[in-house]
Design a protein around this motif. Sequence first.
Motif, PDB file in Angstrom:
ATOM      1  N   UNK A 400       4.877  24.862   6.842  1.00 52.48           N
ATOM      2  CA  UNK A 400       3.418  24.749   6.914  1.00 52.48           C
ATOM      3  C   UNK A 400       2.786  25.155   5.592  1.00 52.48           C
ATOM      4  N   UNK A 401       3.282  26.238   4.984  1.00 58.31           N
ATOM      5  CA  UNK A 401       2.762  26.671   3.681  1.00 58.31           C
ATOM      6  C   UNK A 401       2.981  25.598   2.625  1.00 58.31           C
ATOM      7  N   UNK A 402       4.138  24.938   2.688  1.00 60.08           N
ATOM      8  CA  UNK A 402       4.438  23.867   1.736  1.00 60.08           C
ATOM      9  C   UNK A 402       3.458  22.707   1.908  1.00 60.08           C
ATOM     10  N   UNK A 403       3.229  22.301   3.150  1.00 62.23           N
ATOM     11  CA  UNK A 403       2.302  21.197   3.403  1.00 62.23           C
ATOM     12  C   UNK A 403       0.895  21.562   2.960  1.00 62.23           C
ATOM     13  N   UNK A 404       0.470  22.793   3.251  1.00 61.00           N
ATOM     14  CA  UNK A 404      -0.887  23.238   2.901  1.00 61.00           C
ATOM     15  C   UNK A 404      -1.068  23.323   1.380  1.00 61.00           C
ATOM     16  N   UNK A 405      -0.034  23.798   0.682  1.00 60.95           N
ATOM     17  CA  UNK A 405      -0.169  23.950  -0.775  1.00 60.95           C
ATOM     18  C   UNK A 405      -0.240  22.605  -1.482  1.00 60.95           C
ATOM     19  N   UNK A 406       0.443  21.607  -0.937  1.00 62.34           N
ATOM     20  CA  UNK A 406       0.448  20.295  -1.573  1.00 62.34           C
ATOM     21  C   UNK A 406      -0.729  19.439  -1.127  1.00 62.34           C
ATOM     22  N   UNK A 407      -1.320  19.796   0.001  1.00 64.01           N
ATOM     23  CA  UNK A 407      -2.440  19.006   0.527  1.00 64.01           C
ATOM     24  C   UNK A 407      -3.493  19.935   1.111  1.00 64.01           C
ATOM     25  N   UNK A 408      -4.291  20.563   0.261  1.00 61.88           N
ATOM     26  CA  UNK A 408      -5.294  21.521   0.742  1.00 61.88           C
ATOM     27  C   UNK A 408      -6.291  20.921   1.716  1.00 61.88           C
ATOM     28  N   UNK A 409      -6.426  19.582   1.683  1.00 63.55           N
ATOM     29  CA  UNK A 409      -7.417  18.945   2.545  1.00 63.55           C
ATOM     30  C   UNK A 409      -6.941  18.780   3.984  1.00 63.55           C
ATOM     31  N   UNK A 410      -5.663  19.047   4.253  1.00 63.67           N
ATOM     32  CA  UNK A 410      -5.148  18.885   5.618  1.00 63.67           C
ATOM     33  C   UNK A 410      -5.790  19.884   6.571  1.00 63.67           C
ATOM     34  N   UNK A 411      -6.112  19.400   7.774  1.00 61.37           N
ATOM     35  CA  UNK A 411      -6.681  20.269   8.791  1.00 61.37           C
ATOM     36  C   UNK A 411      -5.615  21.105   9.461  1.00 61.37           C
TER      37      UNK A 411
END
Length: 514
Positions: A400-411
Amino acid sequence: MDLEKLLSGRLAPAFAAVAGGPVDPLVRRSARADFQSDAPLALARRLGRPPRDVAAAVLEHATLDDICVSAEVSGPGFLNLTIADRVLADLTLGLAGDARLGVPSTAAPQTVVVDYSAPNVAKEMHVGHLRSTVIGDAAARLLDWLGHRVVRVNHLGDWGTPFGMLIEHLADLGEAEAAHELSMGDLDAFYRAARVKFDGDVAFQERSRLRVVALQGGDERTLRLWRLLVEQSERYFLTVYDLLDVTLSEGDFRGESAYNNLLAGVVDDLERLGLLVASGSADCVFPPGFVGRNGEPLPLIVRKSDGGYGYPATDLAALRQRVDDLGATRLLYVVGLPQRQHFAMVFAAAQAAGWLGPPAQAEHVGFGSILGADGRMLRSRAGESVKLVGLLEEAITRASDLARSRNPELGPEAVTEIGRAVGIGAIKYADLCTDRAKDYVLDWERMLALDGNTAPYLQYAYARSGRCSGGPGRTRGWMCPSCWRSRRSGRWRSSCSASAPRSSRSSGALNSIN
């Protein structure tokens, strides 16, 4: 289409022309190309010619232009073969149009019992249960897909001397309080509290021993308390299986207790068959061919000196029941390699008794251990076994941290969905992509890498190809040339003008984490 067979078929006449007779092209997968042939090396020794010259001569006689983009001599005389993109594209299109993706159903379905996971009641699952659960579930899914009748068996440790201690502790707490504690999922705390009381209280020890007698004698209240322990534990196990996304269900639980009424018959039949031998104060079976370091025959203890039954008796009863009642023709025991000799002896004893024989066969599907960065058995900082739920939750958090760091716009919802898919996928794939019999090191950075032989890379590749095939008017399985080239090189493009957007949030989000 079998590419190895296709290439072998093209190369065989060329080798025959050079050798003056039949030669196996020995085509196999290669790390330097798609496929490789080692046959020129052996043929060169036979002909007394330089291997590279033999390899070049084979290429001159071979017709490969329509399937290979590159065919060249490499190293001391290997043939390196790279398949043309259009051949792979056509092959992929053919598979995409087949509901079974080119895998036929078996013509001879078997009844296969897969014994896996096998946690202990009143104890939390730890990292040691991961490999059995993941490997066993993969085997069950594959056998299902091939058309076999698969019976999943979760052989719970739900019987034995420790349950006297656990039931007595439960009785001291009261059923309502104990049920509340167990429902919180901290089974280890319950077990530790019972153990501390047992080790420090002589009166409690005696009550626990009497409780074992009551349990084995079928005392109604004791059995009710025992069932409470089992039921609460099973609820916890099911939450772990749901998190890990495996197919084990409530109906697959079959504890050691299920075979209690069969044990006496097993021992009696072993005695009738002349296989039971008194050794000291225990009754044993000595399967032929098994000896200890001193050369003495190794025993399987089926009945202990106190009249209780050993694990081998339970395993023999289970095997017999699976063959006789379930009609199993193949039995898979997905258990760690340290138990290899135990199962070999159990299978040998069952064969000697006539309980295991054609068409039925039993196999121990052994596996290595999961190690920490220090190369030792994976442990928590406190030196205890790592809880499986904690390991899975850490994988989800990291993904989840990886996804959030690469795509800050994700909900938050998308991050949660991706974190679970990628995190759990990484755990399972890391377990399945290694040699089953070898130990492996739990390396978060490698497991969650977005390139190389990892789950995130495969998930991204799947999502990417799904986007490529989703455009209006395109045949299912179509992929734009730029994506084919980047896929082949192992480096996916960050964007693709030919790709049409998909409605699947997961696919789009996975696309964006690279």
